[in-house]
Design a protein around this motif. Structure first.
Motif, PDB file in Angstrom:
ATOM      1  N   HIS A 123      20.719  -3.580 -76.575  1.00 43.78           N
ATOM      2  CA  HIS A 123      21.785  -2.579 -76.581  1.00 43.78           C
ATOM      3  C   HIS A 123      22.924  -2.971 -75.646  1.00 43.78           C
ATOM      4  N   GLN A 124      22.602  -3.724 -74.611  1.00 44.68           N
ATOM      5  CA  GLN A 124      23.601  -4.237 -73.688  1.00 44.68           C
ATOM      6  C   GLN A 124      23.422  -5.739 -73.595  1.00 44.68           C
TER       7      GLN A 124
ATOM      8  N   LYS B 262      24.332  -8.950 -71.501  1.00 42.28           N
ATOM      9  CA  LYS B 262      24.833  -9.424 -70.217  1.00 42.28           C
ATOM     10  C   LYS B 262      25.063 -10.930 -70.293  1.00 42.28           C
TER      11      LYS B 262
ATOM     12  N   ASP C 216      36.508  -4.653 -79.173  1.00 41.98           N
ATOM     13  CA  ASP C 216      35.398  -4.450 -78.240  1.00 41.98           C
ATOM     14  C   ASP C 216      35.883  -4.485 -76.798  1.00 41.98           C
TER      15      ASP C 216
ATOM     16  N   ALA D 208      34.329  -4.965 -72.818  1.00 40.80           N
ATOM     17  CA  ALA D 208      33.189  -5.343 -71.983  1.00 40.80           C
ATOM     18  C   ALA D 208      33.537  -5.091 -70.527  1.00 40.80           C
TER      19      ALA D 208
ATOM     20  N   ILE E 273      29.241  -7.228 -69.245  1.00 36.39           N
ATOM     21  CA  ILE E 273      28.246  -6.395 -69.914  1.00 36.39           C
ATOM     22  C   ILE E 273      28.921  -5.756 -71.117  1.00 36.39           C
TER      23      ILE E 273
ATOM     24  N   ASN F 276      28.582  -3.351 -74.337  1.00 36.94           N
ATOM     25  CA  ASN F 276      27.802  -2.282 -74.943  1.00 36.94           C
ATOM     26  C   ASN F 276      27.626  -2.607 -76.426  1.00 36.94           C
ATOM     27  N   ASN F 277      26.394  -2.783 -76.871  1.00 40.45           N
ATOM     28  CA  ASN F 277      26.112  -3.210 -78.243  1.00 40.45           C
ATOM     29  C   ASN F 277      25.396  -2.112 -79.026  1.00 40.45           C
ATOM     30  N   ARG F 278      25.736  -0.878 -78.797  1.00 37.53           N
ATOM     31  CA  ARG F 278      25.113   0.249 -79.498  1.00 37.53           C
ATOM     32  C   ARG F 278      25.935   0.609 -80.737  1.00 37.53           C
TER      33      ARG F 278
ATOM     34  N   ARG G 207      26.206  -5.567 -84.691  1.00 33.35           N
ATOM     35  CA  ARG G 207      25.293  -5.911 -83.599  1.00 33.35           C
ATOM     36  C   ARG G 207      25.027  -7.404 -83.560  1.00 33.35           C
TER      37      ARG G 207
ATOM     38  N   SER H  72      28.688 -13.238 -77.895  1.00 34.72           N
ATOM     39  CA  SER H  72      28.479 -13.184 -76.442  1.00 34.72           C
ATOM     40  C   SER H  72      27.956 -14.507 -75.933  1.00 34.72           C
TER      41      SER H  72
END
Length: 134
Positions: free
Chosen positions: A26-27, A29, A93, A95, A116, A118-120, A127, A134
């Motif tokens: 979901h996150q 990094k 997006d 971050a 970081i 957010n990948n929700r 996704r 990333s």
């Protein structure tokens, strides 16, 4: 034969989507670390004085705390003793980004850049796309 293929497809597609939601975090990094051959005090001072970034930041400075980069926009929001926080906007997006300094021995500083994302997202394709970018 055709109905057997449809049943297999009807079973595998939801299984693949479930796999994406369970195993793709979901996150996301990311960290980049580099050692700078200078003492931490000097590096931290240049880092937290955001108005001085225009002297060493190689991209266009829009405002004191905003930089236009080739792939997006960097907006700095908070400064601390040895770190700076902000946001990096890439296409649609955003971050969270943090620049941190640590003492890495005599006359050396470890500079860490951490993002970081957010990948929700409801879309499994989005996704996966964020994960690969990333």
């Amino acid at each position: 034969m055709m109905t057997q293929t449809k049943w297999i497809g009807a079973f595998l597609v939801p299984l693949l989507i479930l796999f994406i939601y369970v195993w793709i975090p979901h996150q996301i990094k990311s960290q980049y670390k580099v050692i700078i051959p200078q003492n931490q005090t000097g590096v931290s001072r240049k880092l937290v004085q955001v108005e001085e970034w225009k002297k060493w930041m190689p991209f266009q400075n829009e405002l004191v705390q905003q930089f236009s980069l080739p792939s997006g926009k960097l907006i700095l929001t908070e400064t601390y003793i040895a770190s700076v926080k902000g946001f990096y906007i890439y296409q649609e997006d955003t971050a969270a980004i943090t620049f941190m300094t640590e003492n890495a021995g005599k006359d050396s500083t470890l500079l860490t850049i951490e993002t970081i994302l957010n990948n929700r997202h409801l879309s499994p394709f989005k996704r996966l796309s964020n994960y690969w970018q990333s």
